[in-house]
Each structure stands twice: as C-alpha cells, then as structure tokens.
Motif scaffolding. Structure first.
Motif, mmCIF file in Angstrom:
data_model
loop_
_atom_site.group_PDB
_atom_site.id
_atom_site.type_symbol
_atom_site.label_atom_id
_atom_site.label_comp_id
_atom_site.label_asym_id
_atom_site.label_seq_id
_atom_site.Cartn_x
_atom_site.Cartn_y
_atom_site.Cartn_z
ATOM 1 N N ASP A 1 -7.402 9.792 -4.680
ATOM 2 C CA ASP A 1 -6.769 8.468 -4.558
ATOM 3 C C ASP A 1 -5.728 8.474 -3.450
ATOM 4 O O ASP A 1 -5.603 7.508 -2.670
ATOM 5 C CB ASP A 1 -6.123 8.083 -5.899
ATOM 6 N N CYS A 2 -4.927 9.541 -3.372
ATOM 7 C CA CYS A 2 -3.898 9.623 -2.323
ATOM 8 C C CYS A 2 -4.537 9.624 -0.934
ATOM 9 O O CYS A 2 -4.056 8.938 -0.016
ATOM 10 C CB CYS A 2 -3.039 10.873 -2.515
ATOM 11 N N ASP A 3 -5.624 10.381 -0.776
ATOM 12 C CA ASP A 3 -6.292 10.410 0.528
ATOM 13 C C ASP A 3 -6.868 9.035 0.875
ATOM 14 O O ASP A 3 -6.793 8.582 2.032
ATOM 15 C CB ASP A 3 -7.414 11.449 0.504
ATOM 16 N N ARG A 4 -7.462 8.368 -0.144
ATOM 17 C CA ARG A 4 -8.018 7.038 0.111
ATOM 18 C C ARG A 4 -6.912 6.047 0.509
ATOM 19 O O ARG A 4 -7.072 5.246 1.431
ATOM 20 C CB ARG A 4 -8.751 6.543 -1.144
ATOM 21 N N ILE A 5 -5.764 6.145 -0.197
ATOM 22 C CA ILE A 5 -4.640 5.224 0.118
ATOM 23 C C ILE A 5 -4.098 5.521 1.514
ATOM 24 O O ILE A 5 -3.733 4.605 2.267
ATOM 25 C CB ILE A 5 -3.548 5.345 -0.954
ATOM 26 N N LYS A 6 -4.032 6.813 1.882
ATOM 27 C CA LYS A 6 -3.566 7.149 3.229
ATOM 28 C C LYS A 6 -4.507 6.579 4.288
ATOM 29 O O LYS A 6 -4.058 6.098 5.342
ATOM 30 C CB LYS A 6 -3.467 8.662 3.376
ATOM 31 N N ILE B 1 0.845 -1.208 0.000
ATOM 32 C CA ILE B 1 0.000 0.000 0.000
ATOM 33 C C ILE B 1 0.881 1.259 0.000
ATOM 34 O O ILE B 1 0.569 2.254 -0.670
ATOM 35 C CB ILE B 1 -0.949 -0.007 1.203
ATOM 36 N N LYS B 2 2.005 1.213 0.740
ATOM 37 C CA LYS B 2 2.913 2.365 0.729
ATOM 38 C C LYS B 2 3.508 2.586 -0.648
ATOM 39 O O LYS B 2 3.699 3.738 -1.083
ATOM 40 C CB LYS B 2 4.028 2.154 1.763
ATOM 41 N N GLU B 3 3.824 1.497 -1.369
ATOM 42 C CA GLU B 3 4.321 1.647 -2.730
ATOM 43 C C GLU B 3 3.251 2.278 -3.619
ATOM 44 O O GLU B 3 3.546 3.146 -4.461
ATOM 45 C CB GLU B 3 4.742 0.275 -3.267
ATOM 46 N N ARG B 4 2.010 1.834 -3.436
ATOM 47 C CA ARG B 4 0.919 2.464 -4.206
ATOM 48 C C ARG B 4 0.787 3.939 -3.859
ATOM 49 O O ARG B 4 0.558 4.783 -4.733
ATOM 50 C CB ARG B 4 -0.394 1.732 -3.911
ATOM 51 N N ARG B 5 0.959 4.255 -2.549
ATOM 52 C CA ARG B 5 0.862 5.660 -2.163
ATOM 53 C C ARG B 5 1.977 6.478 -2.800
ATOM 54 O O ARG B 5 1.748 7.591 -3.300
ATOM 55 C CB ARG B 5 0.964 5.767 -0.637
ATOM 56 N N ASP B 6 3.218 5.940 -2.802
ATOM 57 C CA ASP B 6 4.324 6.672 -3.417
ATOM 58 C C ASP B 6 4.073 6.894 -4.899
ATOM 59 O O ASP B 6 4.341 7.987 -5.441
ATOM 60 C CB ASP B 6 5.629 5.894 -3.209
ATOM 61 N N ALA B 7 3.569 5.844 -5.576
ATOM 62 C CA ALA B 7 3.284 5.996 -7.005
ATOM 63 C C ALA B 7 2.202 7.047 -7.227
ATOM 64 O O ALA B 7 2.300 7.893 -8.145
ATOM 65 C CB ALA B 7 2.854 4.650 -7.593
ATOM 66 N N ALA B 8 1.145 7.019 -6.374
ATOM 67 C CA ALA B 8 0.077 8.013 -6.512
ATOM 68 C C ALA B 8 0.591 9.420 -6.218
ATOM 69 O O ALA B 8 0.203 10.387 -6.896
ATOM 70 C CB ALA B 8 -1.076 7.665 -5.578
ATOM 71 N N GLU B 9 1.493 9.554 -5.233
ATOM 72 C CA GLU B 9 2.061 10.865 -4.926
ATOM 73 C C GLU B 9 2.859 11.391 -6.106
ATOM 74 O O GLU B 9 2.811 12.586 -6.443
ATOM 75 C CB GLU B 9 2.958 10.759 -3.676
ATOM 76 N N LYS B 10 3.625 10.515 -6.758
ATOM 77 C CA LYS B 10 4.386 10.943 -7.934
ATOM 78 C C LYS B 10 3.445 11.396 -9.051
ATOM 79 O O LYS B 10 3.672 12.427 -9.712
ATOM 80 C CB LYS B 10 5.277 9.804 -8.419
#
Length: 812
Positions: free
Chosen positions: A305-310, A248-257
């Motif tokens: 998406d970033c907020d949902r992943i967080k 999930i953190k990898e998904r968050r990093d990708a979404a942040e980028k």
C-alpha cells in the motif's frame, strides 16, 4: 668616670628612644596586619565577584540575544499584522466598491440616445448657421471688394498726386517696391502651401495610427475575458490538485505509521518465537507462529500500500507541476495583456495629441496663406494703379472721399454681422462636438460595463476570499504579537535584572579595586616603614648591646650598676688636688654632658699618650656580619619580587600576542575570501610589517585588482580604494561578528558592478547580524528590510518616514 657617665647617658637615651620607637613600630605592625586582612577580604570578594561575572555574563548575553530576537520577531509580526489588516480592509472596500460602482448599461444607452437626438437638432441649427454665415461672408466680401477698389483708387490718386509732386524717380521706386513685395509674397505663399500639404499628410498618418491603436485596444480587450476565465480555471485546478496531493500524503503518513507498527509487532513476534521454541508447549509455539505469519502478511500488504501511495504521489506531483506551469504561463499572459493594454493606451494618448497638434498647425497655415493672398492682391492692385498713373502722367485730381466713408461704414456693419454668425456657428459646433463625445463615452461605458460585469463577479469573489485569508493572517499575527510581547516583557525583565546585577557587580568591583589600590599603597608604605623601623631597631638594639658590652668588657661595670650609679640623675663628684698633690673629694655637682665630654676628651688626650688599642674589633665584625646578612636577605626578597613581576608581564604579553595573532589570522583569511568576491580574478592579502614581534608589528594591506599589477592603495582609483576598505571592514566583521553594524555611505563611490558584489556580501552579513546602512543608492534600498528617511514638511519641521519592504514584497 666621664666615660661611664656618658656611656650611661647614651644607654639611657637609646633605651628611651628604643622604647618609644618600638611602640610606634608595634602600632605600625598592627595597622599593617589590619590592612593585610582588609586587602585579603577585598581580594576574596573580588574573586567571588569575578566568578559571579563568569557565570552571569553568558546568561546576560543570552538574555540580550533573546530580547533582540524577540524584538525583531515582534516587528516582523507587527508588520505582517498591519499589512494583513490593511489588505483585508482594502480588499473588503474594493469588493464593496465593485458591487456599487457599476452602472446600468441600458440607462447609459438611453442617455446616449437622448444625446444623439440633441446632436441631430444642433446639426440642423449648424446647417442653418452655415448658410447664414455664407450669406454674411459673401456680402462682406462684396462690400470689402468695393471698399478695396475705392481705397485703392483713392490711394492711387493720392499717391499719384504725391508722386507727381515728388517726382518721377520716387514713383518708379514705389513701383519697384510693390513688385518686390509681390514676389516675396508669392514665395511665402508657395512655402506655406508646401507646409500645408506636409501637415495634411502628417495629419492623415496620425489619424491612421490612432485608428489602428483603437483597433488593437479593442482586439486586446476582446481577448482578455477568455484569458481571465482560463486563469481562474487554472487556479482552481491547481488548488484542487494541491489539495488532492495533501490528502494522498496524509494517507501515505497513515500507511507509514501502520507499516511501522506492523513491523514492530513482527519483530516482537520473531523474538518471542525464538524464546518459546525451546519450550515443550506446542500449542503456544503454533499460536505464536500463526501470529507471526499474520504479521508478515499484514506488513507485506501495508508495504505494498505504501509503495502504491508513493506512486500515486509521484503521479499527482507531476500533475501539480504541470498545472503550476500552466498557471504561471496564464498569469504571465494576463500580466502581459495588462501591460500591453496600458502601453497601447499611452500610445493612443500620444497619437491623439499628435492629431490635435497637426490640426492646429493646418489651421494656422491656412490662415497664414489667406492673409498672404490678400496682401498679394492688394499689392497687385496698388501696382496696377501706380503703373497706370505713372504712364498717364496727367495731372491727378483730388479724389472724392464721401463714397469711401459710406463703404467703410457698410464694411464695419457687415463685418460685425459676419463675426456674430461665425461665433454662433463655432458655438453650435463645439456643442455638437461635446454632445458627440459625451454620447460616444456613454456608449463605450455601457459596452465596458457589459464586458466588465462578468469579470467583476469572479474578481469580487476572489477579493472576498483574499480578504478573509488576510484577516485570518492578521488575527493569527495579533495572537502571536500578544505572546511575543509577553515573552519580550519577561526577557526584558530578565535582561534588566542581569544588567542591574552586572552594573552593581562592576561598580562594586571598581570600588573594591580602588580600595585595594589604596590599601596596597598604604600596605607598601607601612611595609617600607616597618622595614625601615626594623633596620633602625636592629641598629639601635645593636648599639645598645654594643654599649652594654662596652660597659662590661671595656669598663668592667654591669649594666644595672652603670645605670644606677652613673646615670644622668646622679650628681657628679669632684676632686680637688691639695697642697700635698693628692686628690680629695670635693662638692657634688649636677650632671652636664658637655662638662663630662670635656673631661672625657681631656682623659682621652692623656690616654693617647699611652697608645691606642681596639678591644671591640671582634664585636664590631660580628655586628657588621649580621647587618650584611640582613641586607642580603632583603636584596634576595627584592629580586624575587622583580622576577614575579616580570613573569606577570610576560604572561600578559603572551596572552595579548595570542589574541592578536588569532584575530589577525582570522581577519587575513576572511579578507582574502571577501577580496576575491569583490574583485573577481584579483588578489588581496594582509601583511605584518614585523612578524617577529607581534606586539609592535603593524598591518599593511596589499591589493591587486584584476588586470593590474599595482599593489599599493595609493595607486588605486577612489572606488577601488573604497571597495578595498569595505573588504577589510567586512573581513573584520566576519572574523569577529557583532550583533549589528552601522555603515555610512560605504558604497557611494562604487559603480553598478561592484555595488552588486558588495550587496551580495551584505546579504550574507544580514543572515547573522543586523545592518544599519546610510545610503543614497537605489539598489541598496531595494534589498533592505525597512527604509527610514527624513524629509521636511511644509511648515519647515523635519519628519521621519519609514517603510518596511520585505513584508510588503512577501504579501504582494
């Protein structure tokens, strides 16, 4: 004439001496210039070397620090690599042993059944042996009773004869002695019986404790398999949750980028739309606005998406925390179960030893009671025979010993038979006990093999995974060691190059300074000689000028005429007074100064009659004035030199005072902080004995531990004085740090509380420096990174042993 000739002689001698000494002065001046040139070259070279030192010394310090850091890293990685290799090897061997160490439970049960059958056979033999022993024992008792009766009869008859012979009083004493022995034997039997009952009670209690411990061990062992499975499940769930969190953190990093890129494009589009709005191209404006709107929608979506992943990360982190807590609880329970099992096993061993001790005590007391009862029966028989003999008071007859000897022979044979039967019985009992214990151990082992089979599978897999991970760590540490070794080699080469350059530079500086001192000494000597020669030349020049002036002004003869006509190389004419009283020339004689001095003295005596005058007073005044001016210049030069030296001394003193003041202030500040940590609630400080003069001032230590009013170190206890001294040392270490410190049993006189505080300070020091501590304190050894000890082998040779602690703790 004499005055002119003496004056010419003096002038020529002064000129000759002046020429010789002027040549010497010129050579001295030339040498002085050469020395000054060499001294200036050495000064320039020394300044150049000082500049090189100022440039390269920081590089050398950095190179040394880099080398030490790399060496420390190499030791750490080497320890990690060795520890990981050993752990991988250990886990691999343990896994192999776990595969091969197990035994077949069915085979163990079959072997136990065979032993049980053997036990039954020996039990039948035991019953037969008991029957035979009972028969032999009864026969022995019957014969011993007959022998005892016969011996008592014979003894009574013999004693009766003796008593009859010795008198009635002795017989009464014997009867009283037998009664006293019987009473004492009765008391001893009563005491032994009481002790036997108490021993039986203790044995029963020990047996109950032993049985209770067996039940507890069985219950703990039955609960452990379920606990192991729960622990493995919790471990797997925790690993899965952590893996999910990482994903999930990898998904968050990708979404942040993606969101950052979208926001960047949106910002660019906004700038572009501001630029194109001023143009007349409506199609371009519409297209840019469309792209801007699309970017805004994309950015909003990515932000959502970033907020949902967080939010998902927060939820998963809560789940990981719960699983970690569950994992820690199960691990604590498993460790508690192992500790409880070990404690119960130790208690069971103690209980078994107590049971054996109680059984031995019971056997000993039973044997003692049997012996006392037999002794009492014998004494009662002797007493009855003695009383009967005493009452009959008849003349006893000699007893017949033939029947007694026959009974003794029968008793000996019966006793031998009874001993053989008893030995046979004990042998069979021991074999039955050994077979029963072996069968029980085989049955227990079979059950343990069945119970541990399920555990061994999961543990073997876990050890295999741990072995692979340890081997990977060892390989990575080995690769890192190779890189670090290469870096250490380069750093060592650079450090050696800089150290060699520094050594050469310092050696050259020392040689230059030595040569400079020698040249300065020679220059000072030459300057002094030149000054002296200058003064002497000036005096000689003045003297020559005075002589020349005297020749011209007083005698009216120029210098050339004086030297040519009145020089010492010219013969001196003589004058003879004739008869008429006139002086006529005589013969010429060589120049002799003593003769001319006599002539001059005679002429001066004659001149004295005419009165004295001083025509050269003005010239002498001028000459003395010039000399006074020259000496005043020399005095001013000396005063200036003295002032320069005093300025240099003052500058050095100011620098020393500044450095000492800064060091004192830093040390005093650190001492107050360190003292407050080592003596909570206490007060300690450093005081200057003479603050007005920092160069001659001493430093006093004032320490007041909590709860005391004393401030003098001599009034403190040994441990307090030791701790104050350590506080001052640590304050100096913190004020002026060093790469490493060596301390020899500084905490030897400290108690546990003060030792704990000191170890806390050591933990701070070790963050920036290396500590080498010689100690006998266990707590100091526990916080060390590595232990080094010296022990003596069996052959008398000392051996150094070492153990790294932190890496072992980190891996375990």
């Amino acid at each position: 004439d004499s005055k002119l000739r003496l004056l010419a002689d003096d002038l020529i001698n002064l000129r000759n001496s002046f020429s010789v000494e002027e040549a010497d002065e010129n050579s001295l001046r030339a040498r002085k210039e050469v020395v000054e040139g060499e001294l200036e070259k050495m000064r320039l070279r020394e300044e150049e070397l000082d500049r090189n030192s100022a440039t390269e010394n920081p590089l050398l310090v950095k190179a040394q620090e880099n080398f030490y850091r790399l060496t420390a890293q190499r030791e750490k990685f080497r320890g990690v690599q060795n520890l990981s290799s050993e752990r991988a090897r250990f886990l691999s061997e343990e896994a192999e042993e776990a595969r091969s160490a197990g035994r077949d439970p069915e085979a163990l049960d079959a072997e136990a059944a065979i032993l049980r059958e053997e036990q039954q056979g020996f039990e039948r033999e035991l019953n037969a042996a008991k029957s035979q022993l009972f028969i032999d024992t009864n026969a022995l008792k019957e014969i011993e009773e007959k022998l005892s009766l016969e011996e008592n009869s014979v003894s009574a008859a013999l004693r009766a004869i003796a008593d009859q012979r010795e008198g009635t009083a002795r017989q009464e004493g014997h009867i009283n002695g037998l009664k006293a022995r019987i009473d004492a034997t009765n008391a001893e039997v009563t005491r032994l019986t009481t002790s036997l009952n108490e021993a039986n009670s203790r044995l029963k209690g020990y047996q109950e404790d032993f049985a209770l411990l067996e039940t507890q061990i069985a219950s703990v062992g039955a609960a452990e398999p379920g606990l192991d499975s729960q622990f493995e499940n919790a471990k797997n769930e925790l690993a899965a949750a952590e893996k999910e969190l990482e994903q999930i953190k990898e998904r968050r990093d990708a979404a942040e980028k993606l969101r950052a890129g979208s926001l960047g494009r949106l910002s660019a589009f906004k700038e572009i739309i501001d630029l194109v709005r001023g143009s007349a191209n409506a199609e371009l404006i519409a297209k840019v606005e469309s792209l801007t709107t699309a970017s805004e929608n994309e950015a909003s979506k990515l932000s959502a998406d970033c907020d949902r992943i967080k939010f998902e990360i927060t939820s998963v982190q809560d789940g990981v925390s719960d699983k970690q807590s569950q994992y820690d609880q199960l691990l604590a329970k498993l460790n508690e179960s192992d500790a409880r099992m070990n404690g119960l096993a130790e208690q069971m061993a103690v209980a078994g030893q107590n049971v054996k001790s109680a059984q031995g005590e019971i056997e000993r007391l039973a044997s003692s009671i049997t012996e006392a009862t037999g002794q009492r029966t014998s004494d009662e028989r002797d007493l009855a025979a003695a009383i009967s003999q005493f009452e009959s008071q008849t003349e006893p007859r000699e007893p017949d010993l033939t029947h007694l000897e026959d009974l003794r022979t029968k008793v000996s044979n019966a006793r031998s038979q009874e001993v053989e039967s008893r030995l046979s019985l004990r042998t069979i009992e021991e074999r039955i006990t050994a077979i029963a214990q072996r069968a029980q151990s085989l049955e227990d082992a079979a059950q343990a093999e069945r119970d541990s089979a399920s555990k061994a599978i999961s543990r073997r897999d876990a050890r295999a995974k741990a072995a692979v991970a340890a081997q990977q760590i060892a390989d990575a540490a080995y690769e890192a060691l190779i890189q670090i070794e290469s870096s250490i080699l380069r750093a060592g080469t650079e450090r050696e190059r800089l150290e060699l350059a520094r050594a050469e530079r310092e050696g050259e500086i020392l040689s230059i300074r030595g040569a400079s001192r020698e040249l300065a000494t020679e220059l000072e000597r030459l300057t002094s000689s030149v000054h002296k020669d200058e003064i002497a030349r000036a005096e000689q020049r003045l003297r020559i000028e005075q002589l020349e002036i005297k020749a011209v002004e007083e005698l009216g003869v120029d210098v050339a005429t004086l030297v040519a006509e009145y020089g010492p190389s010219n013969d001196v004419p003589t004058f003879i007074e004739n008869e008429q009283g006139e002086f006529v020339p005589g013969e010429l004689i060589p120049y002799r100064r003593d003769q001319q001095e006599k002539r001059l003295a005679q002429a001066e005596r004659s001149l004295t009659l005419l009165g004295k005058i001083n025509p050269l007073a003005l010239e002498e005044y001028t000459s003395l004035e010039e000399r006074l001016r020259y000496l005043a210049e020399q005095l001013e030069d000396l005063k200036k030199t003295k002032k320069d030296l005093l300025d240099i001394i003052k500058e050095v003193d100011d620098r020393v005072q500044q450095i000492f003041t800064e060091a004192y202030e830093d040390t005093a500040r650190e001492f107050e902080l360190v003292f407050a940590r080592l003596f909570p609630g206490g007060d300690g400080r450093l005081i200057l004995t003479n603050p007005s003069d920092m160069l001659t001032s001493g430093v006093d230590v004032e320490a007041r531990p909590p709860g005391k009013r004393v401030k003098r170190l001599s009034l403190l206890s040994g441990g307090e004085r030791s701790l104050v001294a350590v506080a001052l040392l640590i304050a100096i270490f913190k004020a002026r740090p060093s790469p490493f410190y060596v301390m020899d049993e500084v905490e030897a006189a400290l108690d546990d509380t003060n030792l704990g505080r000191l170890l806390g300070v050591f933990e701070e020091l070790r963050e920036k420096s290396q500590l080498i501590v010689i100690t006998h304190q266990k707590r100091t050894m526990e916080i060390a990174d590595a232990l080094y000890g010296v022990t003596m082998r069996g052959d008398g040779v000392s051996e150094v042993i070492s153990q790294r602690i932190r890496e072992v703790d980190a891996v375990s």
